[in-house]
Design a protein around this motif. Structure first.
Motif, PDB file in Angstrom:
ATOM      1  N   ASP A 539       0.907  -1.079   0.080  1.00 22.16           N
ATOM      2  CA  ASP A 539       0.020   0.140  -0.184  1.00 22.16           C
ATOM      3  C   ASP A 539       0.832   1.337  -0.048  1.00 22.16           C
ATOM      4  OD1 ASP A 539      -1.785   1.965   0.461  1.00 22.16           O
ATOM      5  OD2 ASP A 539      -2.821   1.028   1.885  1.00 22.16           O
ATOM      6  N   LEU A 540       0.823   1.961  -0.994  1.00 21.13           N
ATOM      7  CA  LEU A 540       1.630   3.130  -1.263  1.00 21.13           C
ATOM      8  C   LEU A 540       0.904   4.439  -0.932  1.00 21.13           C
ATOM      9  CD1 LEU A 540       3.393   2.515  -4.522  1.00 21.13           C
ATOM     10  CD2 LEU A 540       4.292   1.800  -2.361  1.00 21.13           C
ATOM     11  N   GLY A 541      -0.160   4.412  -0.405  1.00 25.75           N
ATOM     12  CA  GLY A 541      -1.293   5.536  -0.009  1.00 25.75           C
ATOM     13  C   GLY A 541      -1.950   6.108  -1.362  1.00 25.75           C
ATOM     14  N   ASN A 542      -3.024   6.608  -1.284  1.00 26.36           N
ATOM     15  CA  ASN A 542      -3.753   7.318  -2.302  1.00 26.36           C
ATOM     16  C   ASN A 542      -4.188   6.507  -3.500  1.00 26.36           C
ATOM     17  OD1 ASN A 542      -3.311  10.039  -1.135  1.00 26.36           O
ATOM     18  ND2 ASN A 542      -1.354  10.065  -1.984  1.00 26.36           N
ATOM     19  N   ASP A 543      -4.671   5.164  -2.847  1.00 24.25           N
ATOM     20  CA  ASP A 543      -5.036   4.085  -3.549  1.00 24.25           C
ATOM     21  C   ASP A 543      -4.088   3.619  -4.541  1.00 24.25           C
ATOM     22  OD1 ASP A 543      -7.636   4.155  -2.660  1.00 24.25           O
ATOM     23  OD2 ASP A 543      -8.280   5.928  -3.874  1.00 24.25           O
ATOM     24  N   TRP A 544      -2.933   3.742  -4.407  1.00 24.38           N
ATOM     25  CA  TRP A 544      -1.709   3.198  -5.082  1.00 24.38           C
ATOM     26  C   TRP A 544      -1.424   1.833  -4.673  1.00 24.38           C
ATOM     27  CZ3 TRP A 544       0.513   4.207 -10.156  1.00 24.38           C
ATOM     28  CH2 TRP A 544      -0.256   5.306 -10.723  1.00 24.38           C
ATOM     29  N   PHE A 545      -0.976   1.076  -5.352  1.00 22.30           N
ATOM     30  CA  PHE A 545      -0.420  -0.466  -4.749  1.00 22.30           C
ATOM     31  C   PHE A 545       0.982  -0.515  -5.663  1.00 22.30           C
ATOM     32  CE2 PHE A 545      -4.447  -0.443  -2.660  1.00 22.30           C
ATOM     33  CZ  PHE A 545      -4.370  -0.978  -1.514  1.00 22.30           C
ATOM     34  N   ARG A 546       1.726  -1.317  -4.924  1.00 21.15           N
ATOM     35  CA  ARG A 546       3.109  -1.759  -5.587  1.00 21.15           C
ATOM     36  C   ARG A 546       2.956  -3.446  -5.742  1.00 21.15           C
ATOM     37  NH1 ARG A 546       7.933   1.120  -4.086  1.00 21.15           N
ATOM     38  NH2 ARG A 546       7.074   2.498  -5.546  1.00 21.15           N
ATOM     39  N   LEU A 547       3.172  -3.828  -6.945  1.00 25.49           N
ATOM     40  CA  LEU A 547       2.793  -5.271  -6.906  1.00 25.49           C
ATOM     41  C   LEU A 547       4.410  -5.630  -7.701  1.00 25.49           C
ATOM     42  CD1 LEU A 547      -0.300  -4.208  -7.684  1.00 25.49           C
ATOM     43  CD2 LEU A 547      -0.424  -6.555  -8.078  1.00 25.49           C
ATOM     44  N   HIS A 548       4.773  -7.045  -7.110  1.00 25.79           N
ATOM     45  CA  HIS A 548       6.167  -7.664  -7.711  1.00 25.79           C
ATOM     46  C   HIS A 548       5.733  -8.851  -8.683  1.00 25.79           C
ATOM     47  CE1 HIS A 548       8.100  -5.045  -4.528  1.00 25.79           C
ATOM     48  NE2 HIS A 548       7.018  -4.986  -3.777  1.00 25.79           N
ATOM     49  N   PHE A 549       6.583  -8.917  -9.612  1.00 24.62           N
ATOM     50  CA  PHE A 549       6.421  -9.956 -10.637  1.00 24.62           C
ATOM     51  C   PHE A 549       7.745 -10.719 -10.749  1.00 24.62           C
ATOM     52  CE2 PHE A 549       3.234  -6.528 -11.424  1.00 24.62           C
ATOM     53  CZ  PHE A 549       2.109  -7.299 -11.508  1.00 24.62           C
ATOM     54  N   PHE A 550       7.506 -11.943 -11.165  1.00 24.90           N
ATOM     55  CA  PHE A 550       8.606 -12.917 -11.637  1.00 24.90           C
ATOM     56  C   PHE A 550       8.303 -13.655 -12.829  1.00 24.90           C
ATOM     57  CE2 PHE A 550      10.303 -17.500 -11.411  1.00 24.90           C
ATOM     58  CZ  PHE A 550      11.609 -16.959 -11.663  1.00 24.90           C
ATOM     59  N   PHE A 551       9.134 -13.380 -13.940  1.00 28.77           N
ATOM     60  CA  PHE A 551       8.952 -14.154 -15.163  1.00 28.77           C
ATOM     61  C   PHE A 551      10.029 -14.357 -16.106  1.00 28.77           C
ATOM     62  CE2 PHE A 551       9.384  -9.483 -16.131  1.00 28.77           C
ATOM     63  CZ  PHE A 551      10.201  -9.613 -17.259  1.00 28.77           C
ATOM     64  N   LEU A 552       9.775 -15.065 -17.111  1.00 27.89           N
ATOM     65  CA  LEU A 552      10.973 -15.764 -17.729  1.00 27.89           C
ATOM     66  C   LEU A 552      10.841 -14.891 -19.260  1.00 27.89           C
ATOM     67  CD1 LEU A 552      12.859 -18.020 -18.618  1.00 27.89           C
ATOM     68  CD2 LEU A 552      11.370 -19.190 -19.438  1.00 27.89           C
TER      69      LEU A 552
END
Length: 686
Positions: A539-552
């Protein structure tokens, strides 16, 4: 009580492990050409959520294993709590499989990422092993920040059979990753279950949930049956091992009395009835609920749409012990044949056309209201067991706790009025040659029809009422490579990644964020595939969220493991993306939301040279506001005084307690009151 099992000593010779541990496909339906005119379902990019890459795609390591770098159903990328025990925490653990050299041995690795940088690894989890390893699952103990990992590998003492070891990293010891305990086997194949002997359970998932014992947590290692049933069908029932611990060191060596082993009676029964399930498991983080959610297919019937084909939830409400309750629902949706356009091989119009789930590979989420969610590939099929690949969509399947009902809703494509999505208009439209005008969709990373079983996968996570769904689409690549549509020549090797969000427990969904190598500058030059999304949203505040990804990132489009590309491998990658959930946010009166927090996200962030930290006190209190660096060292005390209830703000000018300017980097600010303590992080950039 522990389930008694008989270990049989094998006399068969060991088979090759190289790529022999893939799930066996079940292509139930025969492809049917539709002879229609295909157009593309174009998303309204204007209405998609705003987003920004936080960390550009980061190369972890080169691999020549170009298929599912993580587990099949569980999440290979997990986020530590902040703080984690007595240490800073907040790092990202990824457990994955890779082959670092062409023709080499596939092994299980880990990497630890903090603030966009690799701070530990990539390294082998078991540095002493010599046999091949694969398909790791991971979860993190929220008290200590220690990750538990399990995978499968041939048993060193009996290589004819696989075993599933388990281990954990001692992050709690000194706040540094990489101190992995010596692994030991916890799923000790083979097992005799019912009339079947020498059953092997592999592809383990790992979950950590609460324990019925006060002060403890419970770790689950759940594996699927690799061995075909007595009829020769790949029907995967489950073996679940679980153990309770106060500290991970309680489980640092194997003790039979620590672990309990169970199978699920309904899955055992379905296996003997030649019924295969496409499902995933989930463990609640807040109570004793364990669920397996998905759909079943009848492998022994020549008729489609049998009573054995259902959407189902198998749920245990006692921490995996005792009885399991099953809820079921009809998985199919009737579709009217448009003007009798679609015909059988005998030129007879189909009378029974339906959308039905087809060989799904997906994860499951359980929200704070007790609802279960998974995403399913649905294809248009007929009474002749045929299907139309271009009319394949993604649907959201939800079990509603309040009504105990399972519902099916369009994810994408969909109609804005909530009606059933169809790939043609109502009434249907035809071109001058009499061909039906349709919209094509194919939510599968690889365009080939024969590979739908292996190459479709969907991910779903939640945080309170907020949900994120992720899947890949190859419609444009399919229209060029399969249909020869020259206008999509530039997309011949370009899969697309769709990210769709919800703010109301999946009742409604946004337009998709669409990522691809042509239109997304951050992915230029990449072939990003097999995406995994972390279970945690920052939760970054002000309705912004950070998501983390793993891919090939593949060197060549297609998997050499599946025979669709040369053995050129690729690179395992990490990235993080910030997403604005404002457009899907809802009023507090509509859904349950997380309790309000005192401490706000600093603004601006990142900052230079100063930033403002705000907080809201529910009542008058002694207040301590301090700044720490990533080593957990105190940098600055901003406030240590009594304050009345209400809003307050303090400015930090980037100096320490000696009035010296501090360097660029991540810092943590902690607010401590008489009744609570909260912490957030911020970034100083000079």
């Amino acid at each position: 009580m522990k389930k008694s099992v008989l270990i049989i000593i094998a006399v068969l010779l060991a088979a090759s492990f190289i790529y022999a541990d893939l799930m066996q496909p079940t292509n139930l339906l025969t492809e049917k050409p539709d002879n229609a005119v295909h157009q593309i379902v174009e998303s309204s990019r204007r209405d998609a959520p705003d987003y920004a890459f936080d960390v550009l795609p980061l190369n972890i390591m080169t691999t020549y294993y170009d298929y599912f770098p993580g587990a099949y159903e569980s999440i290979p990328i997990r986020i530590q709590p902040t703080p984690a025990g007595i240490h800073t925490g907040g790092g990202i653990y990824i457990a994955f499989q890779a082959t670092p050299a062409a023709g080499g041995t596939r092994r299980v690795y880990y990497v630890y990422i903090q603030d966009g940088n690799i701070t530990s690894g990539p390294g082998l989890i078991d540095g002493t092993a010599t046999l091949a390893e694969g398909f790791p699952g991971i979860d993190i103990d929220w008290e200590t920040g220690d990750p538990f990992v399990s995978w499968h590998t041939p048993d060193p003492s009996n290589p004819t059979f696989y075993t599933c070891p388990v281990t954990f990293d001692r992050y709690d010891m000194i706040g540094i990753p990489g101190l992995w305990e010596t692994p030991y086997g916890v799923i000790l194949n083979p097992y005799d279950i019912g009339p079947e002997q020498d059953q092997e359970f592999i592809w383990p998932s790992v979950y950590i949930g609460p324990s019925p014992n006060p002060g403890q947590r419970r770790v689950y290692v759940a594996a699927r049956n690799f061995t075909s049933n007595l009829s020769g069908y790949p029907c995967e029932n489950s073996m679940i091992a679980f153990a309770d611990f106060t500290d991970p060191t309680d489980l640092e060596t194997y003790n039979e009395d620590d672990w309990t082993y169970v199978t699920i009676p309904q899955l055992d029964t379905w296996r003997q009835q030649n019924i295969r399930t496409f499902r995933a498991m989930i463990v609640s983080k807040t109570d004793g609920h364990v669920g397996i959610f998905g759909h079943s297919v009848d492998l022994d019937s020549e008729e489609p749409f049998t009573p054995n084909e259902v959407l189902f939830l198998l749920e245990n409400d006692n921490y995996g012990e005792g009885e399991w309750t099953m809820y079921t629902s009809d998985p199919t949706i009737m579709v009217e044949n448009p003007d009798d356009y679609f015909e059988s091989d005998s030129n007879t119009p189909y009378q029974d056309m339906r959308y039905s789930p087809y060989v799904n590979r997906s994860g499951v989420a359980i929200d704070e209201q007790g609802n279960y969610h998974f995403l399913a590939v649905y294809s248009l099929s007929t009474e002749e067991n045929t299907w139309y690949p271009y009319f394949t969509t993604t649907k959201h399947i939800k079990f509603h706790r309040d009504t105990e009902q399972i519902t099916i809703n369009d994810m994408y494509p969909r109609n804005e009025d909530g009606s059933l999505y169809l790939p043609w208009s109502i009434p249907p439209e035809f071109d001058d040659d009499g061909f039906l005008l349709t919209y094509a969709s194919y939510p599968v990373y690889w365009y080939g029809n024969d590979d739908l079983f292996h190459e479709n996968y969907h991910r779903i996570i939640q945080n309170g009422p907020y949900m994120v769904a992720l899947f890949q689409v190859s419609t444009k690549a399919k229209l060029f490579n399969d249909a020869g549509d020259a206008q999509y020549a530039d997309w011949a090797s370009v899969p697309e990644t769709y990210i769709v969000i919800s703010g109301d427990y999946g009742e409604t969904w946004s337009e998709p964020i669409i990522l691809n190598a042509i239109e997304t500058p951050e992915l230029a030059g990449l072939i990003p595939t097999y995406w995994y999304i972390s279970d945690h949203m920052e939760d970054l505040g002000n309705d912004w969220f950070r998501l983390h990804f793993f891919f090939l990132d593949q060197e060549d489009y297609g998997s050499s493991v599946q025979g669709n590309s040369p053995v050129t491998g690729g690179r395992t990658m990490y990235t993080s993306i910030d997403i604005d959930f404002g457009p899907v946010s809802v009023d507090d009166g509509q859904v349950a939301v997380n309790p309000a927090q005192m401490l706000r996200q600093n603004y601006p962030n990142p900052f230079n040279p100063s930033t403002t930290i705000s907080f809201n006190l529910p009542s008058a209190s002694r207040v301590n506001l301090e700044i720490y660096n990533v080593k957990g060292q105190l940098v600055k005390t901003l406030l240590d005084d009594n304050r009345p209830a209400g809003e307050h703000s303090v400015v930090w000018n980037g100096t320490d307690n000696n009035s010296r300017s501090v360097g660029s980097g991540v810092y943590f600010y902690r607010l401590t009151t008489d009744n609570d303590s909260e912490m957030r992080k911020m970034l100083l950039v000079k």
